[in-house]
Design a protein around this motif. Sequence first.
Motif, PDB file in Angstrom:
ATOM      1  N   ILE A 274     -10.611  -8.252  31.627  1.00 59.59           N
ATOM      2  CA  ILE A 274     -10.880  -9.369  32.517  1.00 59.59           C
ATOM      3  C   ILE A 274     -11.703  -8.827  33.672  1.00 59.59           C
ATOM      4  O   ILE A 274     -11.210  -8.056  34.493  1.00 59.59           O
ATOM      5  CB  ILE A 274      -9.565 -10.002  33.027  1.00 59.59           C
ATOM      6  CG1 ILE A 274      -8.719 -10.468  31.847  1.00 59.59           C
ATOM      7  CG2 ILE A 274      -9.848 -11.139  33.991  1.00 59.59           C
ATOM      8  CD1 ILE A 274      -7.318 -10.898  32.218  1.00 59.59           C
ATOM      9  N   ASN A 275     -12.986  -9.199  33.717  1.00 58.21           N
ATOM     10  CA  ASN A 275     -13.884  -8.697  34.763  1.00 58.21           C
ATOM     11  C   ASN A 275     -13.783  -9.491  36.053  1.00 58.21           C
ATOM     12  O   ASN A 275     -13.938  -8.931  37.136  1.00 58.21           O
ATOM     13  CB  ASN A 275     -15.341  -8.731  34.283  1.00 58.21           C
ATOM     14  CG  ASN A 275     -15.614  -7.652  33.261  1.00 58.21           C
ATOM     15  OD1 ASN A 275     -14.845  -6.712  33.105  1.00 58.21           O
ATOM     16  ND2 ASN A 275     -16.717  -7.796  32.554  1.00 58.21           N
ATOM     17  N   ARG A 276     -13.558 -10.800  35.925  1.00 56.63           N
ATOM     18  CA  ARG A 276     -13.563 -11.647  37.114  1.00 56.63           C
ATOM     19  C   ARG A 276     -12.712 -12.878  36.869  1.00 56.63           C
ATOM     20  O   ARG A 276     -12.734 -13.458  35.793  1.00 56.63           O
ATOM     21  CB  ARG A 276     -14.995 -12.075  37.436  1.00 56.63           C
ATOM     22  CG  ARG A 276     -15.144 -13.009  38.605  1.00 56.63           C
ATOM     23  CD  ARG A 276     -16.595 -13.458  38.782  1.00 56.63           C
ATOM     24  NE  ARG A 276     -17.208 -13.997  37.580  1.00 56.63           N
ATOM     25  CZ  ARG A 276     -17.052 -15.249  37.143  1.00 56.63           C
ATOM     26  NH1 ARG A 276     -16.286 -16.085  37.780  1.00 56.63           N
ATOM     27  NH2 ARG A 276     -17.676 -15.653  36.052  1.00 56.63           N
TER      28      ARG A 276
ATOM     29  N   VAL B  71     -14.628  -9.697  28.757  1.00 52.78           N
ATOM     30  CA  VAL B  71     -15.527  -8.888  27.929  1.00 52.78           C
ATOM     31  C   VAL B  71     -14.673  -8.059  26.973  1.00 52.78           C
ATOM     32  O   VAL B  71     -13.620  -7.525  27.359  1.00 52.78           O
ATOM     33  CB  VAL B  71     -16.402  -7.965  28.809  1.00 52.78           C
ATOM     34  CG1 VAL B  71     -17.254  -7.066  27.954  1.00 52.78           C
ATOM     35  CG2 VAL B  71     -17.266  -8.779  29.745  1.00 52.78           C
ATOM     36  N   TYR B  72     -15.150  -7.950  25.717  1.00 54.40           N
ATOM     37  CA  TYR B  72     -14.446  -7.131  24.722  1.00 54.40           C
ATOM     38  C   TYR B  72     -14.921  -5.694  24.816  1.00 54.40           C
ATOM     39  O   TYR B  72     -16.114  -5.419  24.765  1.00 54.40           O
ATOM     40  CB  TYR B  72     -14.697  -7.680  23.315  1.00 54.40           C
ATOM     41  CG  TYR B  72     -14.019  -6.871  22.234  1.00 54.40           C
ATOM     42  CD1 TYR B  72     -12.642  -6.905  22.083  1.00 54.40           C
ATOM     43  CD2 TYR B  72     -14.761  -6.081  21.375  1.00 54.40           C
ATOM     44  CE1 TYR B  72     -12.016  -6.171  21.100  1.00 54.40           C
ATOM     45  CE2 TYR B  72     -14.143  -5.342  20.378  1.00 54.40           C
ATOM     46  CZ  TYR B  72     -12.768  -5.391  20.247  1.00 54.40           C
ATOM     47  OH  TYR B  72     -12.154  -4.654  19.273  1.00 54.40           O
TER      48      TYR B  72
ATOM     49  N   ILE C 265     -18.998 -12.017  14.957  1.00 57.72           N
ATOM     50  CA  ILE C 265     -18.724 -13.449  15.132  1.00 57.72           C
ATOM     51  C   ILE C 265     -17.269 -13.659  15.527  1.00 57.72           C
ATOM     52  O   ILE C 265     -16.958 -14.448  16.419  1.00 57.72           O
ATOM     53  CB  ILE C 265     -19.071 -14.233  13.847  1.00 57.72           C
ATOM     54  CG1 ILE C 265     -20.581 -14.241  13.628  1.00 57.72           C
ATOM     55  CG2 ILE C 265     -18.525 -15.654  13.897  1.00 57.72           C
ATOM     56  CD1 ILE C 265     -21.001 -14.780  12.280  1.00 57.72           C
ATOM     57  N   ASN C 266     -16.372 -12.919  14.887  1.00 56.18           N
ATOM     58  CA  ASN C 266     -14.947 -13.030  15.185  1.00 56.18           C
ATOM     59  C   ASN C 266     -14.659 -12.600  16.622  1.00 56.18           C
ATOM     60  O   ASN C 266     -13.869 -13.235  17.318  1.00 56.18           O
ATOM     61  CB  ASN C 266     -14.141 -12.184  14.190  1.00 56.18           C
ATOM     62  CG  ASN C 266     -12.664 -12.437  14.296  1.00 56.18           C
ATOM     63  OD1 ASN C 266     -12.236 -13.478  14.775  1.00 56.18           O
ATOM     64  ND2 ASN C 266     -11.877 -11.483  13.853  1.00 56.18           N
ATOM     65  N   ILE C 267     -15.316 -11.535  17.084  1.00 51.92           N
ATOM     66  CA  ILE C 267     -15.104 -11.052  18.457  1.00 51.92           C
ATOM     67  C   ILE C 267     -15.596 -12.091  19.462  1.00 51.92           C
ATOM     68  O   ILE C 267     -14.925 -12.372  20.461  1.00 51.92           O
ATOM     69  CB  ILE C 267     -15.797  -9.692  18.668  1.00 51.92           C
ATOM     70  CG1 ILE C 267     -15.027  -8.597  17.923  1.00 51.92           C
ATOM     71  CG2 ILE C 267     -15.900  -9.342  20.154  1.00 51.92           C
ATOM     72  CD1 ILE C 267     -15.725  -7.258  17.894  1.00 51.92           C
TER      73      ILE C 267
ATOM     74  N   GLU D  28     -14.101 -16.112  23.433  1.00 43.90           N
ATOM     75  CA  GLU D  28     -14.209 -17.462  24.001  1.00 43.90           C
ATOM     76  C   GLU D  28     -12.849 -18.154  24.038  1.00 43.90           C
ATOM     77  O   GLU D  28     -12.489 -18.793  25.027  1.00 43.90           O
ATOM     78  CB  GLU D  28     -15.216 -18.284  23.186  1.00 43.90           C
ATOM     79  CG  GLU D  28     -15.631 -19.568  23.843  1.00 43.90           C
ATOM     80  CD  GLU D  28     -16.283 -19.401  25.200  1.00 43.90           C
ATOM     81  OE1 GLU D  28     -16.063 -20.268  26.062  1.00 43.90           O
ATOM     82  OE2 GLU D  28     -16.993 -18.397  25.425  1.00 43.90           O
ATOM     83  N   ASN D  29     -12.073 -18.025  22.958  1.00 45.01           N
ATOM     84  CA  ASN D  29     -10.742 -18.628  22.931  1.00 45.01           C
ATOM     85  C   ASN D  29      -9.812 -17.979  23.948  1.00 45.01           C
ATOM     86  O   ASN D  29      -9.024 -18.662  24.611  1.00 45.01           O
ATOM     87  CB  ASN D  29     -10.131 -18.526  21.523  1.00 45.01           C
ATOM     88  CG  ASN D  29     -10.784 -19.470  20.552  1.00 45.01           C
ATOM     89  OD1 ASN D  29     -11.327 -20.499  20.937  1.00 45.01           O
ATOM     90  ND2 ASN D  29     -10.767 -19.117  19.285  1.00 45.01           N
TER      91      ASN D  29
END
Length: 197
Positions: free
Chosen positions: A134-136, A124-125, A87-89, A94-95
Amino acid sequence: MIELLKVWVTNITIAIFFITAVEMILPDNNMKKYAKFVLGLMLIVVIINPIIKIFDKNFDLNSYSNKATSYIEGSTQPSDMKKYKDINIVNTTENFKKNLQKECITNLEQTYPENKYNADVDVVYDSKNGVFNINRVKIEVVDSGVQSIKSIKIDTQSVDASNENVLTNTQGKQIKKFLSNKLKISDDVITVYKVNS
């Protein structure tokens, strides 16, 4: 009975001497009140322990503390920890995504104030390395004029009318290079579009 009373009074006396010695060596700061609280709890346990044994012969404080410790360290805790970690991830991702989008827009508006910008970032983590990738990065340069239609829905059927114009000119290259340097990412993951406002 008198022997038990003698042991009880001896334990209380030893606990009081111990508490007094600890309080004397504690510095005068905020920790002192917490230490006094814990020491007071210890004294209460020493005083109450024989009284509880009168009512319950099988009472053993060590067994209760061992049960509490095993419950805390038990099998339910790892699954709870994993759930809270997941949940934290998700929340952190999102933040991070929202903050990165705001940062991109702010930096672009400060550097290139002649246009307005929108940003969409895919983050994505990576649990193996413990980092966010950062994928995109999709940047929309909002141009004045008629706004383009992105999708049309007719009788629950969707007609895709997306007419995003990828900027490959000097402006697009400048924005890609600027964001690539600012975010320390490859400019291959950055796409710059021009849309009408």
